[in-house]
Scaffold this active site. Sequence first.
Site, PDB file in Angstrom:
ATOM      1  N   ASP A 283       0.860  -1.179   0.000  1.00 35.68           N
ATOM      2  CA  ASP A 283       0.000   0.000   0.000  1.00 35.68           C
ATOM      3  C   ASP A 283       0.900   1.233   0.000  1.00 35.68           C
ATOM      4  O   ASP A 283       2.062   1.176   0.425  1.00 35.68           O
ATOM      5  CB  ASP A 283      -0.936   0.008   1.213  1.00 35.68           C
TER       6      ASP A 283
HETATM    7  C1  NOJ Z   1      -4.117   3.986   0.155  1.00 33.94           C
HETATM    8  C2  NOJ Z   1      -5.224   3.016   0.252  1.00 33.94           C
HETATM    9  O1  NOJ Z   1      -5.153   2.341   1.481  1.00 33.94           O
HETATM   10  C3  NOJ Z   1      -5.291   2.013  -0.870  1.00 33.94           C
HETATM   11  O2  NOJ Z   1      -6.524   1.352  -0.807  1.00 33.94           O
HETATM   12  C4  NOJ Z   1      -5.102   2.678  -2.191  1.00 33.94           C
HETATM   13  O3  NOJ Z   1      -5.212   1.725  -3.226  1.00 33.94           O
HETATM   14  C5  NOJ Z   1      -3.754   3.376  -2.215  1.00 33.94           C
HETATM   15  N1  NOJ Z   1      -3.641   4.328  -1.117  1.00 33.94           N
HETATM   16  C6  NOJ Z   1      -3.504   4.141  -3.497  1.00 33.94           C
HETATM   17  O4  NOJ Z   1      -4.339   5.254  -3.544  1.00 33.94           O
END
Ligand code: NOJ
Length: 808
Positions: A283
């Site tokens: 993430d």
């Molecule tokens: C944070 C989020 O937790 C995740 O779900 C997302 O895909 C990524 N950032 C990218 O935006």
Amino acid sequence: MKVGTGLAGFVKLAVVLSTYGAAPASAESWTTPIATGGKSWKDAFAKASSLVNNMTLAEKVNVMAGIPGSCVGNIGGVPRLNISGFCLEDGPAGVRPLHGVSQFPAGLTTAATWDRELIYNRSYFMGKEYYDQGVHIALAPVTGGPLGRAPLGGRNWEGWSPDPYATGVASYLSVLGIQDAGVMATAKHFIGYEQETFRNPYNLDEAYSVFPAGVQAPISSNIDDKTMHEVYLWPFAEAVRAGVAHVMCSYNNLNGTQACENSFTLSHLLKTELNFQGSVISDWGGQHNDVDTLMAGLDMAMPGSGFGGLFGQFWSDLVQLVENGTVPEDRVTDAALRILTPYIWLGQDETPLPEHVFNALPTLWDAPDVYRDVRQDYTAELIRKIGAESATLLKNTGGLPLQNPQRIAVLGNDATDNALGQNACGGAGTACPLENLNGTLTLGGGSGYAYAPYVVTPLDALKQRAIHTGAEISSITVIEGYDAAVQSLVPTSDVTVVFVSGWSTEFEDRPGITLDNNADALVAAAVNSSSNVVVVMHIPGVVDIEKWADNENVTAIVAAWYPGQETGNAIADVLYGAVNPSGKLPFTWAKSLDDYYPNTIVSDPVLEPQSDFTDGVFIDYRWFDAQNITPRYEFGFGLSYTTFEYSGLILSEPQTSSSTLFRSISLNSSAVSASLKLSSAGFISDSDSLQDTAEPFADFDGSNSLYDVVLEVTATVSNTGESSGSEVAQLYVSIPGDGQPVRVLRGFDKAKDIAPGASSIASFELRRKDLSVWNPVKQAWEIPKGQFIISVGASSRDLPLSETWSRS
Ligand code: NOJ
């Protein structure tokens, strides 16, 4: 695995583990298994292997380490070998942050339909939009991270249900849908990611920040082995079986070790037990170092050096780390293979995706300024249908369906447009400006928000009906100063429909379960002036309705969730009876927040915050059943305009062992069905699961499977009322043994469009795993000895049929 870096964490974890037996955590680290391609990816794996054998070290790193670019995530590719770069965009409710795409209903909304066909179709048509926008990897679906352990969890609406079985089915079908459209899916967030508070150690804009940047450890979810397997890992197993290309590791620590550098969860649970053959993506900001993450099993660094290094510059020096012997090249080779195999399997190497057209670099949250419409004709109809089929009728003493009212009053800012534009909530930036007039809520906020091309508001749609029926319709949409207007309008109306809402977003957990904008006062004003008040709620989960739910002037209550761009058309269909409501609750609706398991959001301002999952497997309804707490509405509850009766429960040994658990998936529209990869019968047989897990189970005989069907169950559902309707029949199993929940959901079947007086057969298939528990000592699934109770009915507390089944 390092367990509990802090003493407090270690002591608390020890208490948790003593309940069910410790995870096999004695080894310090688990080696990442080398991919083989598994069951369905063998050919793609062979092709990927020959490509990777030809790649230089730098080229392998090029497909692993994120770089700056025009998508949320960007991979450089290897032009010399015709391997394109990858574009990764967000989800899971639409292609974010692009315009010209659809805003689909939230996962929770879709879960409330309990309709496999709609769950699949939502993902398939969303997948087509990713594809047509030139997106290689969709950062969707949310697969039980969060599952929804905490009723206040800020992102629960992105996922499905706190029940692992329900979320498992939805995850399986969503992965199939996205990937059938030619796009790689990402099951996220792995694992134990159940709160926003303290999710990150850094300090960007988080509402919860209490320490300077980078000082505080992320929240540690401390989960015992049995709970991990039976609750949190379960849906990911289904995503793997559906052939998911990627898994995103989460922000939180898991038993003291960060989820993206946790070799126990990544290399043991995911890549060994679940036999996952694809890649693990971090993430954004979940990766905190170069070496531990790689060696624990992380395969793709996101965003790597993207976003101006906001999240670090991870793996920009990976070539040197291999060359100076810090990390072995084999691990890099395996990561490149894991990334390229599903890319080849989906044919993205041979048929390039449409070009993605951006002329502005997005910031993290803003959309690029290019508009290209990729919506299909059928999609709006599908979104409307999910909205209507998910609407969950919680109370009805005669208010619905509307009986041709002559004069209609509509109250509430949630009935109308957002005064700041339909994307003001959840668009650029993350906050919904509550002090302003937020308008109707169609989705929650954060990276899971998708930009709506338009919103048909409830007021828009109800006006159209009123024009059509010759009714008068008036609305009051301010959030204060409405008393005199209500007193003059409402008493002269045949019905007053009050629209209320609750906001929820990534980055912060909900502050409570009170409705936004002082909605209780608005409902009170309505019931003081009318004896026919219908309340419609656009909400992300439970809200407190105790002040007025039992008021006799409230004649109907509908939970309409977050329904996406067609919200108004969907609710008008339900209110007027064009669609008979059939949604049911995918979680337990308590009377008070205090009735849920306590302290599921940990906010102690300490350096190493710990969240001990001492509720174990007693998540959601299992807690209420075990504690004998009466909820306002139980898990699985939902009314209809007609009535149903259950009879004729039959248990039988299966004719064949192969499961058709996910059967009868077909599209309503013949125009689009031709483009689906489904078999001609429209069946997705479970024996067709694309990948096999390697989960150990006790009675393995060399050829049987944990997913073989061992019991078939049917029941008759009869429509005893006056109108045609659909009914979600549910099957629960009481598994024998100490410490088991009273019952667990292990099947559902939506019997559709049953005419008055007619009957339909609901059928269920119980697989070996559905009757098993995880034995932490044996480290295997096993079907306990003793008597099982198999119950079927309309909700978790309305189970008129039951039979026993024994295993000696
Ligand atoms: C944070 C989020 O937790 C995740 O779900 C997302 O895909 C990524 N950032 C990218 O935006």
